[in-house]
Design a protein around this motif. Structure first.
Motif, short mmCIF file in Angstrom:
data_model
loop_
_atom_site.label_atom_id
_atom_site.label_comp_id
_atom_site.label_asym_id
_atom_site.label_seq_id
_atom_site.Cartn_x
_atom_site.Cartn_y
_atom_site.Cartn_z
N VAL A 1 -24.93 -89.48 14.93
CA VAL A 1 -24.35 -88.37 14.19
C VAL A 1 -23.88 -87.32 15.18
O VAL A 1 -24.37 -87.25 16.31
CB VAL A 1 -25.35 -87.74 13.19
N ILE A 2 -22.92 -86.50 14.75
CA ILE A 2 -22.42 -85.42 15.59
C ILE A 2 -23.02 -84.12 15.10
O ILE A 2 -22.91 -83.78 13.91
CB ILE A 2 -20.88 -85.36 15.54
N ILE A 3 -23.66 -83.40 15.99
CA ILE A 3 -24.29 -82.13 15.65
C ILE A 3 -23.55 -81.00 16.36
O ILE A 3 -22.88 -81.21 17.37
CB ILE A 3 -25.79 -82.12 16.05
N SER A 4 -23.67 -79.80 15.82
CA SER A 4 -23.01 -78.64 16.42
C SER A 4 -23.91 -77.43 16.31
O SER A 4 -24.75 -77.33 15.41
CB SER A 4 -21.66 -78.38 15.73
N GLY A 5 -23.70 -76.50 17.23
CA GLY A 5 -24.49 -75.27 17.27
C GLY A 5 -24.25 -74.56 18.59
O GLY A 5 -23.31 -74.90 19.33
N ASP A 6 -25.07 -73.58 18.89
CA ASP A 6 -24.96 -72.88 20.17
C ASP A 6 -25.22 -73.87 21.30
O ASP A 6 -26.09 -74.74 21.21
CB ASP A 6 -25.95 -71.73 20.25
N SER A 7 -24.45 -73.72 22.39
CA SER A 7 -24.56 -74.68 23.49
C SER A 7 -25.97 -74.76 24.04
O SER A 7 -26.44 -75.84 24.41
CB SER A 7 -23.57 -74.30 24.61
N GLY A 8 -26.69 -73.64 24.08
CA GLY A 8 -28.05 -73.65 24.59
C GLY A 8 -28.98 -74.50 23.75
O GLY A 8 -29.86 -75.20 24.28
N ASP A 9 -28.80 -74.47 22.43
CA ASP A 9 -29.63 -75.28 21.54
C ASP A 9 -29.23 -76.75 21.57
O ASP A 9 -30.08 -77.64 21.59
CB ASP A 9 -29.52 -74.76 20.10
N ILE A 10 -27.93 -77.00 21.60
CA ILE A 10 -27.44 -78.38 21.55
C ILE A 10 -27.81 -79.15 22.82
O ILE A 10 -28.14 -80.33 22.77
CB ILE A 10 -25.91 -78.40 21.34
N ASP A 11 -27.78 -78.49 23.97
CA ASP A 11 -28.09 -79.17 25.23
C ASP A 11 -29.51 -79.73 25.25
O ASP A 11 -29.78 -80.72 25.95
CB ASP A 11 -27.89 -78.22 26.41
N LYS A 12 -30.42 -79.13 24.50
CA LYS A 12 -31.82 -79.56 24.51
C LYS A 12 -32.07 -80.77 23.59
O LYS A 12 -33.11 -81.41 23.69
CB LYS A 12 -32.72 -78.41 24.06
N ILE A 13 -31.15 -81.05 22.71
CA ILE A 13 -31.37 -82.10 21.71
C ILE A 13 -30.84 -83.44 22.23
O ILE A 13 -29.67 -83.55 22.61
CB ILE A 13 -30.68 -81.74 20.38
N GLN A 14 -31.71 -84.45 22.24
CA GLN A 14 -31.33 -85.79 22.68
C GLN A 14 -31.25 -86.78 21.52
O GLN A 14 -30.66 -87.86 21.66
CB GLN A 14 -32.32 -86.31 23.72
N LYS A 15 -31.83 -86.43 20.37
CA LYS A 15 -31.81 -87.31 19.20
C LYS A 15 -32.13 -86.49 17.96
O LYS A 15 -32.65 -85.38 18.06
CB LYS A 15 -32.83 -88.45 19.35
N ILE A 16 -31.80 -87.05 16.81
CA ILE A 16 -32.11 -86.42 15.52
C ILE A 16 -32.98 -87.39 14.73
O ILE A 16 -32.63 -88.57 14.55
CB ILE A 16 -30.83 -86.10 14.73
N SER A 17 -34.13 -86.90 14.26
CA SER A 17 -35.08 -87.75 13.54
C SER A 17 -34.87 -87.64 12.03
O SER A 17 -34.35 -86.64 11.53
CB SER A 17 -36.51 -87.35 13.88
N THR A 18 -35.29 -88.70 11.35
CA THR A 18 -35.26 -88.68 9.89
C THR A 18 -36.59 -88.13 9.37
O THR A 18 -37.57 -88.05 10.11
CB THR A 18 -35.07 -90.10 9.33
#
Length: 430
Positions: free
Chosen positions: A250-267
């Motif tokens: 999936v494609i996620i969006s947000g502030d660059s500082g928050d997005i850089d820390k995310i490597q995966k999205i859980s269900t």
């Protein structure tokens, strides 16, 4: 006094004529009369407003270029530029179709002008005005990982004016915004461009607003995998073969500082304790705070299969002895007639799986006689798991009895007792 003026009249006239000739000569040499040519001058239509009031306009395909030749003293013409020359055109009785434009020139004093040609024939067509909303086009090809979260434009629309044949070609008015190197919200002024159905600019039309102010909200964008989270254990004798997410990313969006820390999205956790059959379920994503995605829910395909555990009894004749470089007598061994192999496989493999698919072998490459045992190994086709082999080890060799520590100790004990009895008999004999 009058008598003085009347004296030598002839001489005075001759002197005056000589002075005039000298002036003419000096002017001809110092400040001569010259000509200059100016080409591609477009006259201003003096009755343009009258033409517009009749909802007419000169077709852009009509040429209004004329040539102007000016003549005068060099001292005057040397400083004249093309911009200093003014030509006026007048259309008498304007109407749709061919019209004659009469050209006149305004030039500085002491200068004469020749207009070539002094009349032009132009095509008049219907004037058209249309209102079009302004469309923002974001050029994000140069900046990966960036998404526009909000767009505002002022003004939101503009009017297109021009020949009807050209205005009708305008499909939309676009404002192209380049977000290269943009990492945060910004506002700027951009040019407006009328384009046709192919996206090409339509020329020779006028916009009531040639620019617009655009404000954009910029967020970081990232493609990450979906992690399926489960709760509980699969039912006894059942196995979860696979859990597949649709989509997997999936494609996620947000502030660059928050997005850089995310490597995966859980269900959100999925319970598998009641998974007896294959099924598809819909589950929500656990999006962190201040992070958004176009995908809020995904589908999870759960592939379940029943587990079968079976004991197979394989003849020891099917055991392959490999790398017997020590020439051990493999015919002497403690292997039972049947070797028990406990296997695990999924129910769907039962039709294609046979006992003959299990291969038993003993590798004698590193066999150590002191240890007096070799491991029995088993191989199985894909999808079949070996759980247990009984016996696990085999004893090999020509002196099998002495290679087994327990049997060897028992034999040694009997031999030791026998010697002791013989010694006692000999003692009594003496």
């Amino acid at each position: 006094m009058m008598d003085l003026l009347r004296r030598n009249t002839k001489i005075k006239l001759i002197s005056l004529a000589f002075a005039f000739l000298m002036w003419v000569y000096v002017m001809a040499e110092v400040d001569p009369i010259i000509t200059r040519d100016f080409s591609s001058i477009v006259p201003a239509i003096s009755n343009a407003q009258d033409i517009k009031n009749q909802e007419l306009i000169i077709s852009p395909e009509s040429s209004l270029d004329v040539k102007l030749t000016v003549r005068g003293r060099r001292s005057i013409l040397k400083d004249i530029e093309k911009e200093d020359l003014y030509l006026a055109g007048y259309v008498k009785n304007p109407h749709a179709g061919k019209n004659v434009v009469e050209i006149t020139a305004q030039v500085p004093s002491g200068v004469t002008a020749t207009i070539i040609p002094d009349k032009l024939v132009v095509e008049m067509e219907e004037l058209s005005v249309q209102k079009k909303n302004i469309e923002i086009i974001i050029d994000k090809s140069a900046e990966a990982g960036v998404v526009v979260s909000d767009m505002q434009i002022d003004p939101e629309y503009t009017f297109i004016e021009g020949p009807k044949s050209l205005v009708s070609k305008v499909v939309r008015v676009v404002c192209k915004v380049d977000i290269k190197d943009k990492k945060s919200n910004f506002s700027s002024k951009y040019s407006l461009v009328p384009v046709d159905s192919q996206g090409k600019e339509v020329e020779h039309v006028q916009l009531s607003n040639k620019t617009a102010y655009v404000s954009l909200g910029i967020k970081a964008e990232k493609k990450v995998p979906v992690e399926i989270v489960t709760r509980g254990e699969a039912p006894d004798s059942y196995k979860i073969k696979s859990l597949k997410a649709q989509p997997e990313f999936v494609i996620i969006s947000g502030d660059s500082g928050d997005i850089d820390k995310i490597q995966k999205i859980s269900t959100k956790p999925i319970s598998i304790s009641d998974a007896y059959l294959d099924k598809n379920i819909e589950v929500e994503l656990m999006l962190p705070e201040n992070v958004s995605s176009d995908v809020q829910k995904i589908k999870v395909e759960i592939d379940v299969s029943k587990v079968i555990v079976e004991n197979l009894y394989i003849s020891k004749e099917r055991i392959s002895f490999l790398n017997n470089i020590q020439n051990l007598d493999i015919s002497k061994n403690n292997i039972p007639e049947k070797v028990k192999v406990k296997v695990l496989y999924l129910e769907e493999y039962k039709k294609n799986f046979k006992q003959e698919d299990i291969k038993l072998s003993i590798d004698l490459q590193d066999y150590n006689p002191k240890l007096a045992k070799a491991e029995i190994k088993a191989s199985a086709p894909e999808g079949v798991e070996i759980l247990e082999i009984e016996p696990k080890n085999a004893i090999l060799g020509s002196e099998l009895t002495f290679r087994n520590p327990d049997i060897a100790f028992f034999s040694f004990s009997i031999y030791h007792v026998s010697i002791s009895k013989n010694q006692q008999s000999n003692s009594h004999g003496f």
